[in-house]
Design an enzyme around this catalytic site. Structure first.
Site, mmCIF file in Angstrom:
data_model
loop_
_atom_site.group_PDB
_atom_site.id
_atom_site.type_symbol
_atom_site.label_atom_id
_atom_site.label_comp_id
_atom_site.label_asym_id
_atom_site.label_seq_id
_atom_site.Cartn_x
_atom_site.Cartn_y
_atom_site.Cartn_z
ATOM 1 N N ASP A 1 0.826 -1.194 0.000
ATOM 2 C CA ASP A 1 0.000 0.000 0.000
ATOM 3 C C ASP A 1 0.872 1.260 0.000
ATOM 4 O OD1 ASP A 1 -2.712 1.301 0.578
ATOM 5 O OD2 ASP A 1 -1.489 2.031 2.248
ATOM 6 N N GLU B 1 1.436 -0.379 -5.057
ATOM 7 C CA GLU B 1 0.438 0.615 -5.427
ATOM 8 C C GLU B 1 1.111 1.950 -5.715
ATOM 9 O OE1 GLU B 1 -2.944 3.544 -3.799
ATOM 10 O OE2 GLU B 1 -1.468 2.625 -2.479
#
Length: 699
Positions: A211, A237
């Site tokens: 993330d 990401e």
């Protein structure tokens, strides 16, 4: 004060989604990579127990390769979905999805169903505010957490909107929407985060979405992932629509990267553009290499209007348009596709429903709680389509100059999409073999039958299709029904040792084993311990070569100790298929002697004894055969010897150079330990000699 009342949250909730989008990173060369035909699903905010059941009941049978699960670490309390993205501690004892024990159970059950678990790993920052986490841990903003204290964070600074265009250092070192930014360049922080990920790997997790990777230096990420056990799949990401100080390309050395431009452009074409423009969809549109891209129609962030894509993003709320865009994504050879599975929402910050997905045997999907898009037929059945076509290239592209398109994938599949309101009726050219195929958009294919429309491909590869507006059709080689009037030529039969014992793959065992006992001749083969010996794939069969000619053997075939057959008795016909024994030749094998399933004895396989000791029931006990492994040690007193021209003999069925032997009277009187060497297989007058010197011929 509980964190969900913290005054920072009004701006956290509007910025967190775009900054914390989900990705699956896979590191080139060092980490695992998905197969070309793989698809995974994001079960957003699902409970661990629900995911385990879904693996067994749907995801495994449908062929999904993996699941992205919500962050499992302890997080702040509160109802909003984004509380999961504010870590309090890096333990998984309790989160909104369940306990550590439930997490372990989920991983194990999904693995047994053939589905990998990818954890959404939040390692850029910790929670804002102060309070008590979901596992009872205390925390205080940027200063005190179970694993981290003040010195483990970057010096306080906040990312401003203008930094994204020109200040990469600030994007990677300052606070994302006020969240304390971990100093991922520090040794202690790197090792602590790696310990967390390794704990998950040791449980059986197969991959990670990192993330907010955009907010960490690629060097720092690689320093953390280089400490991981094994070779997990990793994707990062990175929201990159172009023109920013941080780009997706900077992260490619560390694994796969989310390609947000794919989602934005796919939605734009299906909503506002023309599908015929998609003929070269991929790198030529400015995307990163397809082999490094994780792609999606929507994800948990941009379906809520945050992150990249804006109003162009398609979601479950778009109905048939959403179906069609996912059909295209799963049919088109670019990236590793992720299917979104949502819960119903009108408030973009609302958390998941309180009711489980699997509720006392009832499936809580499609209504006002869980949407379960991954179960929608046009999406679920295209998972098998993608698996069937693998990495085959696009061919036979057709379009009407607007929003009706069709294309093939080699000789394995063909798809037609009608994004217009009027009917599409046409004969299409494909490379598929002649036969009947299930239109998997209209029906389910199961055990050779189709619950929906069946399409016929003729000998020229042509198929007649009539599609209503806003629908699609898809056929592939693994959903073929009926009888093929021109079957593909049978492969050349495998050549196999005449002593082999084979099992048809119709059992469906993933790891076939053979457990055996009570061989005849007695002692010719040592009995195994459960579940027995692994069998080797031979075309449509799995086979085992005992290394010796047998007249009978008790057998149980099994799936490495799991599913099993009843007790069977082998009596010379070496192929077990359709519930009965057949000869190896009847199963399509070429036996290496060309005529029989047992090789003729020869001077190097036939061992004889003159019985100078006058034994009434001569036996031969043997061990340590050379070459090693060609003949199993016998059990005392060994095998019965058969009379032959004044000698007593036994055919070992193996070409031997050395063998330790004791001749005995059925366990009574016996010779000394003897060693047969150099191919001299006849023991006469107290010494070994060639078989021909004894006047004995192998029968």
């Amino acid at each position: 004060m509980q964190n969900h009342n913290n005054p920072l949250l009004p701006r956290l909730c509007h910025w967190l989604a775009g900054a914390l989008s989900i990705t699956l990173l896979s590191i080139s060369g060092a980490f695992a990579q998905p197969a070309p035909g793989d698809t995974f699903v994001h079960l957003f905010e699902w409970r661990w127990s629900d995911i385990a059941t879904e693996c067994e009941q749907h995801l495994g049978p449908k062929g999904y390769a993996g699941i992205q699960v919500s962050p499992p670490q302890e997080h702040i309390q509160g109802d909003a979905w984004w509380t999961r993205y504010q870590p309090v501690s890096f333990t998984i004892d309790n989160s909104r999805s369940g306990t550590r024990a439930e997490f372990i159970d989920m991983v194990q059950r999904c693995d047994a169903a053939g589905v990998d678990i990818y954890v959404d790993a939040v390692i850029n920052h910790t929670a804002a505010g102060s309070g008590v986490g979901t596992n009872g841990s205390n925390y205080s903003y940027g200063t005190s957490y179970p694993e981290f204290s003040t010195n483990d964070f970057h010096a306080p600074c906040d990312i401003s909107g203008s930094d994204y265009a020109s200040n990469a250092w600030a994007v990677r070192n300052c606070r994302l929407v006020g969240l304390p930014d971990l100093d991922t360049g520090a040794e202690y922080v790197r090792q602590t985060l790696a310990n967390y990920l390794n704990d998950l790997i040791n449980i059986g997790v197969k991959g990670f979405r990192l993330d907010a990777s955009k907010h960490m230096s690629p060097t720092d990420i690689n320093a953390i992932t280089s400490r991981l056990n094994g070779n997990p799949y990793i994707f990062q990401e990175v929201i990159d629509l172009g023109g920013e100080a941080v780009s997706a390309g900077e992260y490619l050395s560390g694994g796969d990267v989310t390609e947000f431009r794919y989602s934005a452009e796919l939605g734009n074409q299906f909503k506002n553009g023309q599908l015929n423009w998609l003929q070269n969809f991929g790198e030529s549109w400015g995307f990163i290499s397809g082999g490094s891209a994780v792609v999606f129609t929507d994800n948990h962030d941009n379906q809520r209007g945050h992150g990249a894509g804006g109003s162009n993003v398609l979601t479950y709320k778009d109905g048939s348009l959403y179906d069609l865009s996912n059909v295209f994504m799963l049919a088109w050879p670019y990236g590793y596709p992720k299917v979104m599975s949502s819960f119903d929402f009108s408030d973009s910050e609302a958390g998941p429903p309180s009711a489980p997905v699997h509720n006392n045997g009832n499936l809580n999907c499609y209504g006002s709680d869980w949407k379960c898009e991954h179960r929608w037929r046009p999406i679920a059945n295209m998972v098998a389509f993608r698996s069937a076509v693998g990495d085959q290239p696009v061919n036979n592209w057709w379009d009407n100059g607007s929003n009706q398109i069709a294309f093939g994938r080699g000789d394995a599949g063909f798809v037609i999409i009608n994004r217009e309101g009027n009917q599409l009726t046409r004969t299409f050219s494909t490379n598929l073999p002649e036969g009947e195929y299930c239109n998997v958009i209209d029906g389910d294919f199961d055990n050779g039958s189709c619950s929906g429309e069946i399409l016929w491909v003729n000998a020229q590869g042509q198929v007649d299709v009539s599609l209503d507006g806003m629908t699609a059709a898809a056929i592939h080689r693994d959903a073929r029904v009926g009888t093929d009037p021109e079957p593909e030529p049978e492969p050349e039969p495998d050549t196999i040792n005449a002593n082999s014992i084979c099992l048809s793959n119709q059992t469906g065992y993933s790891n076939p084993h053979i457990y055996y006992w009570s061989p005849s001749p007695s002692g010719a083969l040592a009995s195994t311990t459960w579940p027995g010996e692994a069998m080797t794939a031979q075309g449509d069969y799995h086979c085992f070569d005992p290394g010796v000619a047998l007249s009978s053997l008790n057998i149980v075939f099994n799936d490495n100790g799991g599913a099993q057959t009843s007790d069977l008795t082998y009596t010379g016909d070496g192929c077990y298929s359709n519930g009965q024994w057949q000869s190896l030749e009847q199963c399509g094998f070429t036996v290496d002697d060309g005529t029989q399933t047992s090789p003729s004895p020869s001077e190097s396989t036939y061992v004889c004894y003159d019985n100078a000791n006058g034994f009434s029931n001569p036996h031969m006990h043997f061990w340590n055969a050379s070459p090693s492994g060609v003949l199993a040690d016998s059990n005392w007193p060994g095998v019965v010897l058969e009379a032959n021209n004044g000698f007593y003999c036994y055919d070992t069925g193996a070409e031997l150079t050395d063998l330790n032997v004791v001749f005995n009277d059925n366990g009574g009187a016996q010779t000394a330990d003897l060693t047969m060497t150099g191919g001299n297989t006849c023991y006469q007058n107290g010494q070994w000699t060639a078989l021909s010197n004894c006047g004995v011929s192998a029968p």
